[in-house]
Design a protein around this motif. Structure first.
Motif, PDB file in Angstrom:
ATOM      1  N   PRO A 150     -36.492  18.277   3.181  1.00 19.59           N
ATOM      2  CA  PRO A 150     -36.082  19.608   3.617  1.00 19.59           C
ATOM      3  C   PRO A 150     -36.583  19.985   5.009  1.00 19.59           C
ATOM      4  N   GLU A 188     -24.996  18.754   4.812  1.00 21.62           N
ATOM      5  CA  GLU A 188     -25.370  19.671   3.732  1.00 21.62           C
ATOM      6  C   GLU A 188     -26.171  18.901   2.687  1.00 21.62           C
ATOM      7  N   ARG A 189     -26.828  19.637   1.804  1.00 23.89           N
ATOM      8  CA  ARG A 189     -27.638  18.995   0.767  1.00 23.89           C
ATOM      9  C   ARG A 189     -26.750  18.224  -0.188  1.00 23.89           C
ATOM     10  N   THR A 215     -26.532  18.323  10.734  1.00 20.77           N
ATOM     11  CA  THR A 215     -25.980  19.439   9.969  1.00 20.77           C
ATOM     12  C   THR A 215     -25.427  19.023   8.609  1.00 20.77           C
ATOM     13  N   VAL A 266     -29.641  14.072   1.010  1.00 22.90           N
ATOM     14  CA  VAL A 266     -30.145  15.145   1.871  1.00 22.90           C
ATOM     15  C   VAL A 266     -30.689  16.257   0.997  1.00 22.90           C
ATOM     16  N   GLN A 267     -31.940  16.628   1.237  1.00 25.13           N
ATOM     17  CA  GLN A 267     -32.561  17.754   0.547  1.00 25.13           C
ATOM     18  C   GLN A 267     -32.671  18.896   1.542  1.00 25.13           C
ATOM     19  N   ARG A 268     -32.251  20.069   1.143  1.00 26.63           N
ATOM     20  CA  ARG A 268     -32.363  21.265   1.976  1.00 26.63           C
ATOM     21  C   ARG A 268     -33.019  22.354   1.142  1.00 26.63           C
ATOM     22  N   ARG A 284     -35.473  18.315  10.608  1.00 26.49           N
ATOM     23  CA  ARG A 284     -34.358  19.007  11.258  1.00 26.49           C
ATOM     24  C   ARG A 284     -33.409  18.038  11.945  1.00 26.49           C
TER      25      ARG A 284
END
Length: 190
Positions: free
Chosen positions: A107, A152-153, A150, A180-182, A110
């Motif tokens: 998360p 998404e999770r 950019t 991807v973890q956000r 960046r």
């Protein structure tokens, strides 16, 4: 000797030291320390006409030659063959170097840069673009990296496609999977 007296003495001596030659002396003479009747110390490059003066022996002045900045080494992101650049060099392969297959993007991360490697050479005018989840990504690159920050999770299938200047496909990489973890708005604040 008080601090103010020491500072006053240093401020008076510094211009004389700076004006001295490389051997510590001016061409016209030495530097003299003169102690007045009231105890005030002054420095001069000429001895007083009357009164006592002590010749000051200065250490050699430390002079370092200026070092000019060196040009930074240049690294080619798309190396060309020494001979026959621009000619058809045969089959080209492309693969994703970073991130690796199965990688998890945490998360807090960046920047996510998709790094590729093209072998044997990066052809003239060639560009690559990413295909993420079966859809072309919104950017292309003529270098060796592409920003995919950019995303998404969730899990994503990622592949890169290399095209020549006219858009003809030269090579495709094997498919990799990224996780991807956000941060979630549904998680309670800790």
């Amino acid at each position: 000797m008080g601090i103010s007296r020491l500072l006053q003495t240093l401020f008076l001596a510094v211009p004389l030291v700076v004006s001295a030659g490389p051997d510590g002396n001016k061409e016209s003479g030495a530097i003299y320390k003169i102690v007045g009747a009231d105890g005030q110390v002054t420095f001069s490059d000429t001895p007083p006409v009357h009164g006592q003066a002590e010749k000051v022996e200065l250490a050699p002045i430390n002079i370092q030659p200026i070092t000019l900045p060196r040009p930074l080494p240049m690294r080619k992101l798309s190396p060309k063959a020494d001979s026959g650049a621009g000619e058809n060099t045969g089959p080209v392969s492309i693969q994703i170097v970073s991130p690796q297959d199965g990688a998890t993007i945490p998360p807090g991360q960046r920047l996510v840069a998709l790094q590729v490697d093209v072998q044997p050479v990066y052809p003239d005018g060639a560009r690559f673009f990413a295909v993420i989840d079966g859809q072309p990504w919104r950017g292309s690159s003529s270098g060796s990296a592409l920003d995919i920050s950019t995303l998404e999770r969730g899990s994503h299938s990622v592949q890169v496609v290399l095209t020549d200047a006219s858009g003809r496909v030269l090579a495709q990489s094997p498919m990799i999977t990224l996780y991807v973890q956000r941060p979630s708005v549904n998680l309670p604040a800790r």
